[in-house]
Structures are given as structure tokens and as C-alpha cells.
Scaffold this motif. Structure first.
Motif, PDB file in Angstrom:
ATOM      1  N   TYR A  29       0.872  -1.295  -0.139  1.00 45.35           N
ATOM      2  CA  TYR A  29      -0.063  -0.228  -0.145  1.00 45.35           C
ATOM      3  C   TYR A  29       1.090   1.227  -0.366  1.00 45.35           C
ATOM      4  O   TYR A  29       0.558   2.809  -0.873  1.00 45.35           O
ATOM      5  CB  TYR A  29      -1.015   0.249   1.141  1.00 45.35           C
ATOM      6  N   THR A  30       2.003   0.960   0.459  1.00 43.63           N
ATOM      7  CA  THR A  30       2.592   2.441   0.944  1.00 43.63           C
ATOM      8  C   THR A  30       3.613   3.058  -0.195  1.00 43.63           C
ATOM      9  O   THR A  30       4.027   3.728  -0.811  1.00 43.63           O
ATOM     10  CB  THR A  30       3.731   2.455   1.953  1.00 43.63           C
ATOM     11  N   LYS A  31       4.091   1.112  -0.797  1.00 43.08           N
ATOM     12  CA  LYS A  31       4.374   1.469  -2.574  1.00 43.08           C
ATOM     13  C   LYS A  31       3.887   2.062  -3.219  1.00 43.08           C
ATOM     14  O   LYS A  31       3.859   3.029  -4.405  1.00 43.08           O
ATOM     15  CB  LYS A  31       4.856   0.509  -3.465  1.00 43.08           C
ATOM     16  N   LEU A  32       2.049   2.042  -3.419  1.00 42.30           N
ATOM     17  CA  LEU A  32       1.718   2.284  -4.446  1.00 42.30           C
ATOM     18  C   LEU A  32       0.929   4.227  -3.577  1.00 42.30           C
ATOM     19  O   LEU A  32       1.038   4.730  -4.653  1.00 42.30           O
ATOM     20  CB  LEU A  32       0.220   1.384  -4.306  1.00 42.30           C
ATOM     21  N   ILE A  33       0.384   4.051  -2.576  1.00 40.01           N
ATOM     22  CA  ILE A  33       0.169   5.996  -2.534  1.00 40.01           C
ATOM     23  C   ILE A  33       1.843   6.060  -2.068  1.00 40.01           C
ATOM     24  O   ILE A  33       1.928   7.310  -2.594  1.00 40.01           O
ATOM     25  CB  ILE A  33      -0.390   5.594  -0.822  1.00 40.01           C
ATOM     26  N   GLY A  34       2.430   5.490  -0.809  1.00 41.32           N
ATOM     27  CA  GLY A  34       3.713   6.971  -0.354  1.00 41.32           C
ATOM     28  C   GLY A  34       4.814   7.043  -1.659  1.00 41.32           C
ATOM     29  O   GLY A  34       4.813   7.657  -1.505  1.00 41.32           O
ATOM     30  N   LEU A  35       5.150   6.471  -2.657  1.00 45.45           N
ATOM     31  CA  LEU A  35       6.447   6.316  -3.119  1.00 45.45           C
ATOM     32  C   LEU A  35       5.700   7.652  -4.208  1.00 45.45           C
ATOM     33  O   LEU A  35       6.655   8.359  -4.444  1.00 45.45           O
ATOM     34  CB  LEU A  35       6.208   5.342  -4.178  1.00 45.45           C
ATOM     35  N   PRO A  36       4.870   7.451  -4.686  1.00 51.32           N
ATOM     36  CA  PRO A  36       4.622   9.319  -5.913  1.00 51.32           C
ATOM     37  C   PRO A  36       4.599  10.312  -4.503  1.00 51.32           C
ATOM     38  O   PRO A  36       5.298  11.784  -5.384  1.00 51.32           O
ATOM     39  CB  PRO A  36       3.023   8.698  -6.227  1.00 51.32           C
ATOM     40  N   TYR A  37       4.108  10.201  -3.048  1.00 51.38           N
ATOM     41  CA  TYR A  37       4.592  11.633  -2.505  1.00 51.38           C
ATOM     42  C   TYR A  37       5.249  11.757  -2.494  1.00 51.38           C
ATOM     43  O   TYR A  37       6.270  12.798  -1.873  1.00 51.38           O
ATOM     44  CB  TYR A  37       3.250  11.026  -0.775  1.00 51.38           C
ATOM     45  N   LEU A  38       6.343  10.690  -1.711  1.00 45.18           N
ATOM     46  CA  LEU A  38       8.100  10.669  -1.269  1.00 45.18           C
ATOM     47  C   LEU A  38       8.293  11.462  -2.659  1.00 45.18           C
ATOM     48  O   LEU A  38       9.574  12.484  -2.473  1.00 45.18           O
ATOM     49  CB  LEU A  38       7.628   9.617  -0.677  1.00 45.18           C
ATOM     50  N   TRP A  39       8.456  10.765  -3.361  1.00 50.67           N
ATOM     51  CA  TRP A  39       9.255  11.416  -5.037  1.00 50.67           C
ATOM     52  C   TRP A  39       8.766  12.633  -5.175  1.00 50.67           C
ATOM     53  O   TRP A  39       9.747  13.625  -5.928  1.00 50.67           O
ATOM     54  CB  TRP A  39       8.382  10.908  -6.018  1.00 50.67           C
ATOM     55  N   ARG A  40       7.707  12.873  -4.997  1.00 49.81           N
ATOM     56  CA  ARG A  40       7.250  14.644  -5.390  1.00 49.81           C
ATOM     57  C   ARG A  40       7.234  15.759  -4.380  1.00 49.81           C
ATOM     58  O   ARG A  40       8.311  16.097  -5.165  1.00 49.81           O
ATOM     59  CB  ARG A  40       5.169  14.780  -5.185  1.00 49.81           C
ATOM     60  N   VAL A  41       7.991  15.133  -2.067  1.00 52.05           N
ATOM     61  CA  VAL A  41       8.147  16.092  -2.177  1.00 52.05           C
ATOM     62  C   VAL A  41       9.178  16.125  -1.531  1.00 52.05           C
ATOM     63  O   VAL A  41      10.436  17.289  -1.297  1.00 52.05           O
ATOM     64  CB  VAL A  41       7.580  15.637  -0.821  1.00 52.05           C
ATOM     65  N   LEU A  42      10.173  14.703  -1.824  1.00 54.67           N
ATOM     66  CA  LEU A  42      11.812  14.713  -1.492  1.00 54.67           C
ATOM     67  C   LEU A  42      12.403  14.808  -2.379  1.00 54.67           C
ATOM     68  O   LEU A  42      13.754  14.424  -2.952  1.00 54.67           O
ATOM     69  CB  LEU A  42      11.762  13.682  -0.224  1.00 54.67           C
ATOM     70  N   SER A  43      12.081  14.349  -3.480  1.00 58.67           N
ATOM     71  CA  SER A  43      13.563  13.910  -5.031  1.00 58.67           C
ATOM     72  C   SER A  43      13.861  15.324  -5.345  1.00 58.67           C
ATOM     73  O   SER A  43      15.282  14.890  -5.235  1.00 58.67           O
ATOM     74  CB  SER A  43      12.785  13.832  -5.677  1.00 58.67           C
ATOM     75  N   SER A  44      14.358  16.579  -4.751  1.00 64.44           N
ATOM     76  CA  SER A  44      14.265  17.581  -5.068  1.00 64.44           C
ATOM     77  C   SER A  44      15.950  17.341  -4.184  1.00 64.44           C
ATOM     78  O   SER A  44      16.963  17.784  -4.283  1.00 64.44           O
ATOM     79  CB  SER A  44      13.697  18.888  -5.781  1.00 64.44           C
ATOM     80  N   THR A  45      15.427  17.413  -2.879  1.00 66.93           N
ATOM     81  CA  THR A  45      16.198  17.633  -1.907  1.00 66.93           C
ATOM     82  C   THR A  45      17.175  16.257  -2.279  1.00 66.93           C
ATOM     83  O   THR A  45      17.948  16.302  -2.167  1.00 66.93           O
ATOM     84  CB  THR A  45      15.820  17.361  -0.473  1.00 66.93           C
ATOM     85  N   LEU A  46      16.689  15.342  -2.128  1.00 67.87           N
ATOM     86  CA  LEU A  46      17.675  13.778  -2.061  1.00 67.87           C
ATOM     87  C   LEU A  46      18.690  14.278  -3.857  1.00 67.87           C
ATOM     88  O   LEU A  46      19.940  13.809  -3.225  1.00 67.87           O
ATOM     89  CB  LEU A  46      17.086  13.555  -2.561  1.00 67.87           C
TER      90      LEU A  46
END
Length: 167
Positions: A29-46
């Protein structure tokens, strides 16, 4: 589900450490819902952190100046300084050399690491957390609060970090 997992835990240290059915469902479930969220929020910082961490060593006046580093393992810092130190033990008094101990480097690098973590935390705080995950975490919060009220916040933080951020 969540209530059964919490009530069957022997202690707060063993909670959500097993690869249970609930942990598997949560992972999917977190891969389905959470990965797009984490990508949107943290990808630029990472991405920014990876650029800084991968900068080349700059050579200036025979002194190696490292780019910003996040290494805090003193053993690695000791090995790095012994492998890359261009100055000899018999340097003259008029030569300029900047040296720092592994402990000083560790302190500075720890500050870099804390700033990077704070930057990510601030981005998460400013973002809209997925409502689906928030509802699940709310159920988890009440289940944990009834069995382990003294460590509720720590358990939730560990759960989010280990089972969500560190997918």
C-alpha cells in the motif's frame, strides 16, 4: 489487522519488526500511495544532496579541500585522511596547510547531515500527507496508545521511518 498486531506484540521493541501479513499489506500500500508522495516531496532535496556528496575533490595550493561530506564514521574519516593527505610530517613553517582531525570532520559532517535531514523534514511538514496513509496511521496511533502509552510517539515515528520512508 492493526489492533491484532499491536495486541500480540510482546514489547514495543518487537512491534512491526516481523514480516507479518499486515507488514506485507502496508508495504504494498505504501508503495502504491507513498512512493509518488515521497518522490514529489523529497526528490529535489535528495538530488541536491547527491550532487553535493558526489562533487570532485578540489586541488588548491597542494591542499585537498573536500566538498560537503555527510560521512560521520570516524574510521572512514581516518582512512580517508591517511590516504589523501598530501602534506608530509616534516612540513616547513612557511608552507600553508589546513588540516583537521577526523573528529573535527565528523562534527562538521554531522552538521551537514542534520541540515539535510532538517531540510527533508521541513518539506514533509509543508506538504499534504496522503489522506489514506494518515487514516491508517491514526488507527495505529490509537491501537499503540492503548497498549504502549508511554512510547506512542516513538513507535509511530519508528513505524513511519522504517516502514514508509525506508521502503
Amino acid at each position: 489487522g492493526i489492533h491484532n498486531e499491536v495486541s500480540s506484540a510482546a514489547s514495543e521493541e518487537t512491534l512491526f519488526r516481523e514480516d507479518s501479513e499486515l507488514a506485507t499489506v502496508w508495504l504494498v500500500y505504501t508503495k502504491l500511495i507513498g512512493l509518488p508522495y515521497l518522490w514529489r516531496v523529497l526528490s529535489s532535496t535528495l538530488y541536491e544532496i547527491s550532487l553535493v556528496a558526489n562533487q570532485q575533490i578540489i586541488r588548491k595550493q597542494s591542499i585537498l579541500l573536500d566538498a560537503t561530506s555527510y560521512e560521520i564514521d570516524t574510521h572512514r574519516l581516518i582512512n580517508k585522511s591517511s590516504n589523501t593527505n598530501p602534506t608530509s610530517s616534516t612540513s616547513s613553517s612557511h608552507s600553508s596547510s589546513v588540516s583537521s582531525s577526523p573528529q573535527q570532520e565528523q562534527f562538521v559532517n554531522l552538521l551537514h547531515l542534520k541540515l539535510a535531514a532538517q531540510s527533508m523534514f521541513n518539506k514533509i511538514k509543508k506538504s499534504y500527507f496522503p489522506i489514506e496513509l494518515a487514516k491508517i496511521l491514526n488507527v495505529l496511533k490509537f491501537a499503540v496508545q492503548s497498549k504502549f502509552p508511554h512510547v506512542r510517539k516513538e513507535i509511530l515515528a519508528n513505524f513511519v521511518f522504517l516502514r514508509f520512508i525506508c521502503l
